[in-house]
Design a protein around this motif. Structure first.
Motif, PDB file in Angstrom:
ATOM      1  N   VAL A 178       4.498  18.307 -13.192  1.00 44.18           N
ATOM      2  CA  VAL A 178       5.162  18.942 -12.033  1.00 44.18           C
ATOM      3  C   VAL A 178       6.573  18.363 -11.882  1.00 44.18           C
ATOM      4  O   VAL A 178       7.540  19.083 -11.671  1.00 44.18           O
ATOM      5  N   GLU A 179       6.705  17.025 -12.054  1.00 42.22           N
ATOM      6  CA  GLU A 179       8.026  16.382 -11.880  1.00 42.22           C
ATOM      7  C   GLU A 179       8.782  16.467 -13.212  1.00 42.22           C
ATOM      8  O   GLU A 179       8.346  15.942 -14.232  1.00 42.22           O
ATOM      9  N   ILE A 201       0.856  -1.202   0.000  1.00 42.42           N
ATOM     10  CA  ILE A 201       0.000   0.000   0.000  1.00 42.42           C
ATOM     11  C   ILE A 201       0.886   1.244   0.000  1.00 42.42           C
ATOM     12  O   ILE A 201       0.661   2.199  -0.763  1.00 42.42           O
ATOM     13  N   GLY A 202       1.962   1.214   0.786  1.00 40.78           N
ATOM     14  CA  GLY A 202       2.893   2.355   0.837  1.00 40.78           C
ATOM     15  C   GLY A 202       3.522   2.590  -0.522  1.00 40.78           C
ATOM     16  O   GLY A 202       3.564   3.708  -1.032  1.00 40.78           O
ATOM     17  N   ALA A 254       2.385   1.681  -3.425  1.00 40.79           N
ATOM     18  CA  ALA A 254       1.371   2.124  -4.401  1.00 40.79           C
ATOM     19  C   ALA A 254       1.141   3.630  -4.252  1.00 40.79           C
ATOM     20  O   ALA A 254       1.006   4.350  -5.243  1.00 40.79           O
ATOM     21  N   LEU A 255       1.148   4.102  -2.997  1.00 39.61           N
ATOM     22  CA  LEU A 255       0.971   5.555  -2.787  1.00 39.61           C
ATOM     23  C   LEU A 255       2.153   6.312  -3.393  1.00 39.61           C
ATOM     24  O   LEU A 255       1.983   7.366  -4.007  1.00 39.61           O
ATOM     25  N   THR A 275       3.970   5.339  -5.987  1.00 36.97           N
ATOM     26  CA  THR A 275       3.799   5.312  -7.454  1.00 36.97           C
ATOM     27  C   THR A 275       2.714   6.295  -7.878  1.00 36.97           C
ATOM     28  O   THR A 275       2.865   7.027  -8.859  1.00 36.97           O
ATOM     29  N   LEU A 276       1.608   6.342  -7.078  1.00 40.17           N
ATOM     30  CA  LEU A 276       0.494   7.253  -7.411  1.00 40.17           C
ATOM     31  C   LEU A 276       0.985   8.698  -7.364  1.00 40.17           C
ATOM     32  O   LEU A 276       0.772   9.476  -8.301  1.00 40.17           O
ATOM     33  N   ALA A 277       1.741   9.016  -6.294  1.00 36.97           N
ATOM     34  CA  ALA A 277       2.221  10.401  -6.149  1.00 36.97           C
ATOM     35  C   ALA A 277       3.153  10.761  -7.311  1.00 36.97           C
ATOM     36  O   ALA A 277       2.956  11.772  -7.993  1.00 36.97           O
ATOM     37  N   THR A 278       4.128   9.889  -7.560  1.00 32.85           N
ATOM     38  CA  THR A 278       5.116  10.199  -8.617  1.00 32.85           C
ATOM     39  C   THR A 278       4.432  10.222  -9.978  1.00 32.85           C
ATOM     40  O   THR A 278       4.660  11.131 -10.780  1.00 32.85           O
ATOM     41  N   GLY A 279       3.534   9.247 -10.235  1.00 35.97           N
ATOM     42  CA  GLY A 279       2.829   9.188 -11.532  1.00 35.97           C
ATOM     43  C   GLY A 279       2.029  10.461 -11.753  1.00 35.97           C
ATOM     44  O   GLY A 279       2.093  11.091 -12.820  1.00 35.97           O
ATOM     45  N   LEU A 280       1.276  10.873 -10.695  1.00 35.70           N
ATOM     46  CA  LEU A 280       0.455  12.086 -10.818  1.00 35.70           C
ATOM     47  C   LEU A 280       1.351  13.284 -11.148  1.00 35.70           C
ATOM     48  O   LEU A 280       1.053  14.052 -12.076  1.00 35.70           O
ATOM     49  N   ARG A 281       2.471  13.406 -10.423  1.00 33.79           N
ATOM     50  CA  ARG A 281       3.314  14.595 -10.634  1.00 33.79           C
ATOM     51  C   ARG A 281       3.941  14.577 -12.023  1.00 33.79           C
ATOM     52  O   ARG A 281       4.143  15.618 -12.633  1.00 33.79           O
ATOM     53  N   ILE A 282       4.203  13.377 -12.564  1.00 34.95           N
ATOM     54  CA  ILE A 282       4.794  13.316 -13.921  1.00 34.95           C
ATOM     55  C   ILE A 282       3.736  13.694 -14.958  1.00 34.95           C
ATOM     56  O   ILE A 282       3.965  14.544 -15.829  1.00 34.95           O
ATOM     57  N   ILE A 283       2.503  13.102 -14.827  1.00 34.83           N
ATOM     58  CA  ILE A 283       1.539  13.364 -15.920  1.00 34.83           C
ATOM     59  C   ILE A 283       0.900  14.752 -15.763  1.00 34.83           C
ATOM     60  O   ILE A 283       0.230  15.222 -16.678  1.00 34.83           O
TER      61      ILE A 283
END
Lengths: 219, 305, 280, 319
Positions: free
Chosen positions: A212-213, A195-196, A198-199, A201-209
């Motif tokens: 922001v990243e 779960i940690g 996945a969070l 990956t979700l954070a990094t994925g969101l910031r890339i798409i």
């Protein structure tokens, strides 16, 4: 030009794939399949660049009379030899009669690549033994727990030696203890880690798409 | 006795169709023993094996990605679209299970070709901006694929999966009679799932960083660390198991080639022990040769030191 | 640091070599008790009605073949024994050669016909991306089969198959790492409710317990799972695997002594370390 | 209840916008027709905008994005966001100090993955901090790398670190070394540095694979203080057993936020924490419901518990 367009491409492709994931429309499946194909093509070509890098470094070492240069020549010979045979197999050129489409590359694969890769990894069995004696210390409460649990799981995974009295009963008991440890305690630990992660990956994925990243761009 | 039995059919010296051939056996044994020789010391045999490994490995993966990514996704795709656009063609192509006009298919896929060419610019001018477009596209697609897939299965469905392990199962008997049945009892079931639930909650709380550490959070974090350490212990146990499975398999492969068919010596006369044949079989002979060379090298170094 | 650890570690390497070689030449194995998650791997295959189509993914390479090839071949035996039809794919480039050699050896024993009882579709690049595509639409993921390079739809086995795993009763993956069973669960299990089974290498097995049994119906983890599954398949009536099974049981005995040696090394290493520290 | 009102509004918004966009796109791409518009927003919504099975994932992504955005803007405005102490971080200064006393270099291994792996990117941020500390103490810092692209990033990070410490002269180009792009050759190279140049402090932070065991053991045998950290769990058992301090899983991402105090990173950690607390709450509710409705659940009858878990499965129970 240098940074705005690439970031725009990342955001567009990222949002398109995200829309395709959530949307039930047939059009979504076409968009998804097309972008996946793009990623595959680009990844394959990027991989070809890996060869150029390896050849450049090897040639530089050979010309610089590096002590290992004879081995670098061997590296280039085996690589280009296998590449030539592989390309002939893929395109079906110079196929010896009576041989299947991939037999030549399979031969090189079984006699060169397979023994080398599996033996390289099997060396780790020796390193674990020397590390067990020299480095694995019960220096803290946590490290002690780890070593005890590790030993329990190791014993629970293997049959007990037959000369041991009651080996069957001991074997089953250890396997039951190990199964409890694996399914419930390790199950809990793994779920939390998953779960940690996945969070993350979700954070990094969101910031890339969302553009922001950008650190992957400044190479 | 695990030593290999006599090969039923006589393996040829070199053949790409037969499952085993003599030249192949000698190569496999040489590379396996050359890598094992690194355990004694880094030496020329290991350097040969290492560099052949990097060369063959790079070539192997490149061929796979060339065949799949370049031939499969580009050449065959364009060919299929071209056939669809041709006179007999239906003008429509299947893309991800959806019919799509062939002209669109070619147009869209040529964008991937363009991006790949921009990637190749890095070969000539290292600092140029062109490769960034291709990298940006690839990173955007892979990031979105990973984010959507993992949020679904590793976050939402993982939490949902944990919910489906309720604490109470009324169908179980309350107490078990013998040891094997105890796992089917209510008490064990509830205790086990309580351990699972408390373990997950405490391990999750251990990874909470930005909240003030009250007594509850600190205590839960302590329990969480215990759960994590037992989990790492379990992983340590499995890694040892895996590494030794691999080592035993390598020794088994060498054992397979001690059979007479691969040995340099002719088959022994009936009745006499196959000792000479064993001595000249690939694994034994190569092992002795490598050991000899390394011993001589060590001795000469000691004399000159 | 404690002098106990300065001695040449090659003595330990020698001890391991002698132990494994000695037991390999003279040791003999014994059957093992079967764990619940391996039993459910066997039972899920057994429960499939005859003629159902199974997607078998060879996601491993030479480095992991030692742990996964026995289970891979035992699974093929088990599927063909139960008259199930197999569609073979691979998301690891090193997978297809194992598929070719395994079916060349096993298919004739069951009179399986290429194209109706099994088909080889080969490697698909793209990791999770490839799995998402295979799940989304198998037919457009593989235009041609890997063996005859013929159009996929021309084979009888592919007739009943359409998008989103329709027509596929079960997904089995021999998973060595990334991409592997966790990505199949993410890209296929999460989207289309197809049951998933897996055989995995030892390093990856601990991760799977969090998915069992809600998202992963059963798995044969590491050499232990492989040996237990082989025992079940031989008992189900596959004499051809008896040799491999006794081989695996003998290897498990070597594992027993290797593990006992490792635990011994950890204990003595720590005892010398603590004695050294208290004495110094 | 707030929830249905909120989804009704969101549904209306998405249905009209989503429907139009989807219609235009599918016309352009030439796929089959889209269902007529007059059915209630929920059916239209399921056909055009979002697959009901993905609803919980959609809610999770939107919720996480919102919390992250809010937390990042608060962090930018300087709202104090405490991060709990991480053992490995405090030991960093002590380890570098010890190397200085013993006149030995510090070794920093940034993992062996390429730059596109997020752990490698974050390892560069930590490297810059360690370079600054090493420059302040005046201790040489050796950084072996396995990838030529990571080499350029590492050189940049060490240079910046030395500038941060106001000692640009402390940067030694030869100490950032590309050894080999093959896993075990690189590992043999690093082991060689550990044995020859005998660094007194080893930092191993980033993405590691099977070679982590060899590095941890060689480092231990050379007598160095070892601080290791990685987000993926597979190599952690060896680091915990052989190293003095280990940074475990998500702690690794918190290290970069802790060191750099960068609003983006702080916001991300905060969003992850809030989501975790919510997941814990959801689990506790499910546990309570599960105990109450145990009979119904095992008998397969729909109950509050089954409806509740269905929410997470995305299956909208049409009761």
């Amino acid at each position: 030009m240098k940074r705005e367009i690439p970031i725009l491409l990342t955001v567009l492709c990222g949002l398109a794939i995200t829309w395709a994931f959530f949307s039930p429309l047939p059009a979504a499946r076409a968009v998804n399949a097309e972008l996946l194909a793009w990623a595959e093509v680009i990844f394959s070509v990027a991989f070809l660049l890996g060869i150029a890098n390896l050849v450049r470094i090897s040639l530089k070492q050979i010309s610089a009379r590096h002590p290992d240069s004879i081995y670098k020549v061997l590296l280039l010979l085996t690589m280009f030899g296998y590449l030539a045979v592989g390309l002939c197999d893929i395109h079906g050129w110079l196929l010896p009669e009576g041989a299947g489409a991939k037999d030549r590359s399979d031969w090189i694969y079984e006699k060169f690549f397979q023994p080398l890769q599996s033996t390289m990894f099997s060396l780790l069995a020796f390193y674990i033994a020397s590390a067990a004696f020299r480095a694995f210390r019960a220096r803290s409460f946590e490290a002690t727990l780890l070593l005890v649990a590790g030993s329990l799981v190791m014993l629970g995974q293997v049959p007990m030696p037959t000369w041991l009295p009651e080996s069957a009963a001991v074997g089953t008991f250890l396997q039951r203890v190990q199964a409890f440890l694996m399914v419930y305690v390790n199950g809990a630990g793994q779920s939390a880690i998953i779960i940690g992660a996945a969070l993350g990956t979700l954070a990094t994925g969101l910031r890339i798409i969302l553009g922001v990243e950008r650190s992957y761009l400044s190479e | 006795m695990l030593l290999a039995l006599q090969q039923a059919t006589e393996p040829p010296f070199f053949s790409i169709t037969a499952p085993d051939d003599v030249l192949g056996a000698w190569l496999i044994c040489f590379f396996t023993l050359a890598v094992f020789s690194f355990l004694y010391k880094d030496n020329p045999f290991y350097k040969v094996a290492e560099h052949v490994f990097v060369g063959v490995g790079t070539a192997f993966y490149t061929l796979q990605y060339y065949e799949e990514g370049v031939i499969g996704r580009l050449y065959e795709h364009m060919e299929q679209a071209g056939r669809a656009l041709g006179e007999g063609g239906s003008g429509v192509m299947d893309l991800g299970g959806t019919p799509v006009p062939a002209a669109w298919a070619i147009g869209l896929r040529s964008v991937a070709v363009l991006l790949s060419l921009m990637l190749l610019v890095r070969l000539f001018r290292s600092g140029s901006w062109a490769p960034r477009w291709a990298v940006a596209t690839m990173v955007g697609i892979y990031a979105a694929i990973k984010m959507t897939g993992e949020t679904q299965s590793k976050l939402v469905l993982q939490v949902e999966g944990l919910m489906r392990k309720p604490l109470v199962n009324p169908e179980l008997a309350s107490w078990g009679s013998d040891w094997a049945a105890v796992e089917q009892t209510q008490v064990f079931y509830t205790f086990a799932n309580l351990v699972l639930l408390v373990g997950v909650l405490c391990a999750l709380l251990h990874f909470v960083f930005t909240f003030r550490r009250g007594k509850v959070l600190a205590g839960a974090s302590r329990v969480g660390v215990v759960v994590l350490m037992l989990t790492f212990g379990a992983m340590f146990g499995f890694t040892v198991l895996g590494r030794y499975a691999l080592l035993i398999d390598r020794i088994d492969t060498l054992g397979d080639y001690t059979g007479g068919a691969y040995s340099l010596a002719p088959p022994p006369a009936a009745g006499s022990a196959g000792a000479l044949q064993l001595m000249l079989s690939p694994p034994v002979l190569l092992a002795v040769l490598i050991a000899l060379v390394l011993a001589v090298a060590a001795a000469s170094r000691k004399r000159s030191a | 640091m404690a002098t106990a650890t300065d001695f040449d570690r090659r003595w330990i390497f020698l001890a391991i070599g002698v132990l494994v070689l000695g037991l390999y030449a003279f040791g003999s194995g014994a059957p093992m008790p079967v764990s619940p998650y391996v039993q459910s791997y066997f039972d899920t295959i057994d429960a499939l009605p005859e003629g159902s189509v199974v997607l078998l993914a060879a996601d491993f390479d030479p480095g992991s073949a030692a742990e996964l090839l026995p289970t891979y071949q035992a699974t093929i035996h088990h599927l063909l024994l139960r008259k199930l039809r197999i569609v073979n794919v691979a998301t690891w480039p090193a997978g297809p050669p194992f598929t070719r050699s395994s079916f060349a050896e096993i298919a004739p024993q069951y009179g399986a016909v290429y194209g109706s009882d099994w088909i080889e579709l080969g490697f698909k690049a793209g990791d999770d991306v490839a799995m998402g595509q295979i799940g989304q639409s198998l037919l457009s993921s593989f235009a041609q089969d890997d063996r005859d390079k013929a159009d996929v739809t021309s084979f009888p086995i592919m007739q009943g198959i359409s998008d989103s795993f329709q027509g596929i009763a079960l997904l089995i993956t021999m998973s060595a790492g990334y991409p592997g069973v966790l990505e199949w669960i993410a890209q296929a299990g999460g989207r289309y409710d197809v049951p998933i089974l897996a055989a995995t290498t030892a390093v990856q097995t601990p991760d799977l317990f969090a998915y069992y049994p809600s998202q992963l119906q059963g798995f044969a983890g590491a050499a232990t799972g492989a040996t237990q599954y082989l025992q079940l398949v031989v008992a189900a009536g596959v004499p051809a695997l008896e040799g491999t099974t006794t081989d695996n049981q003998e290897r498990m005995l070597i594992q027993t002594y290797a593990h006992l040696l490792i635990i011994g090394l950890i204990v003595t290493g720590n005892v010398l370390y603590f004695l050294g520290r208290r004495g110094a | 209840m707030v929830f249905p009102a909120f989804t009704a509004l969101l549904g209306e918004l998405f249905a009209t916008a989503g429907g139009a966009l989807a219609m235009a796109l599918s016309q352009a791409v030439g796929s089959q027709a889209v269902p007529p518009v007059e059915s209630p927003w929920w059916e239209r919504w399921q056909e055009t905008v979002i697959d009901p099975g993905k609803l919980p994932t959609f809610v999770a992504v939107v919720f996480f994005g919102a919390v992250m955005f809010v937390a990042q803007s608060r962090a930018r405005r300087g709202v104090e966001m405490p991060i709990r102490r991480i053992g490995g971080l405090d030991a960093m200064d002590e380890a570098i100090g010890r190397s200085t006393e013993m006149g030995r270099p510090v070794l920093y291994v940034p993992g062996i993955d390429e730059i596109k792996e997020i752990q490698t990117i974050y390892s560069m941020l930590i490297l810059r901090h360690v370079a600054r500390k090493a420059a302040e103490f005046g201790t040489p810092l050796i950084v072996p790398v396995k990838d030529s692209v990571v080499l350029t990033f590492a050189e940049e990070a060490v240079k910046q670190g030395c500038l941060d410490a106001g000692r640009p002269d402390a940067y030694i180009a030869d100490n950032v070394r590309y050894l080999s792009n093959e896993q075990f050759a690189y590992c043999a190279g690093v082991a060689g540095i550990m044995n020859r140049e005998k660094p007194a402090a080893n930092f191993m932070l980033g993405m590691f694979f099977a070679e982590s065991l060899i590095l941890a053991e060689t480092g231990f045998a050379s007598g160095a203080i070892q601080i290791a950290g990685t987000a993926k769990q597979h190599q952690l058992p060896f680091f915990v057993a052989a190293c003095d301090y280990t940074i475990i899983g998500e702690e690794y991402f918190a290290v970069t936020a802790y060191l750099t105090r960068e609003p983006n990173l702080l916001g991300t950690i905060r969003a992850a924490d809030v989501t975790k607390l919510l997941a814990i709450a959801a689990l506790l509710v499910a546990t309570v419901l599960g105990v109450i409705h145990a009979e119904a659940h095992f008998a397969g009858r729909p109950s509050a518990f089954s409806h509740y878990t269905d929410l997470f499965k995305g299956v909208v129970a049409d009761d």
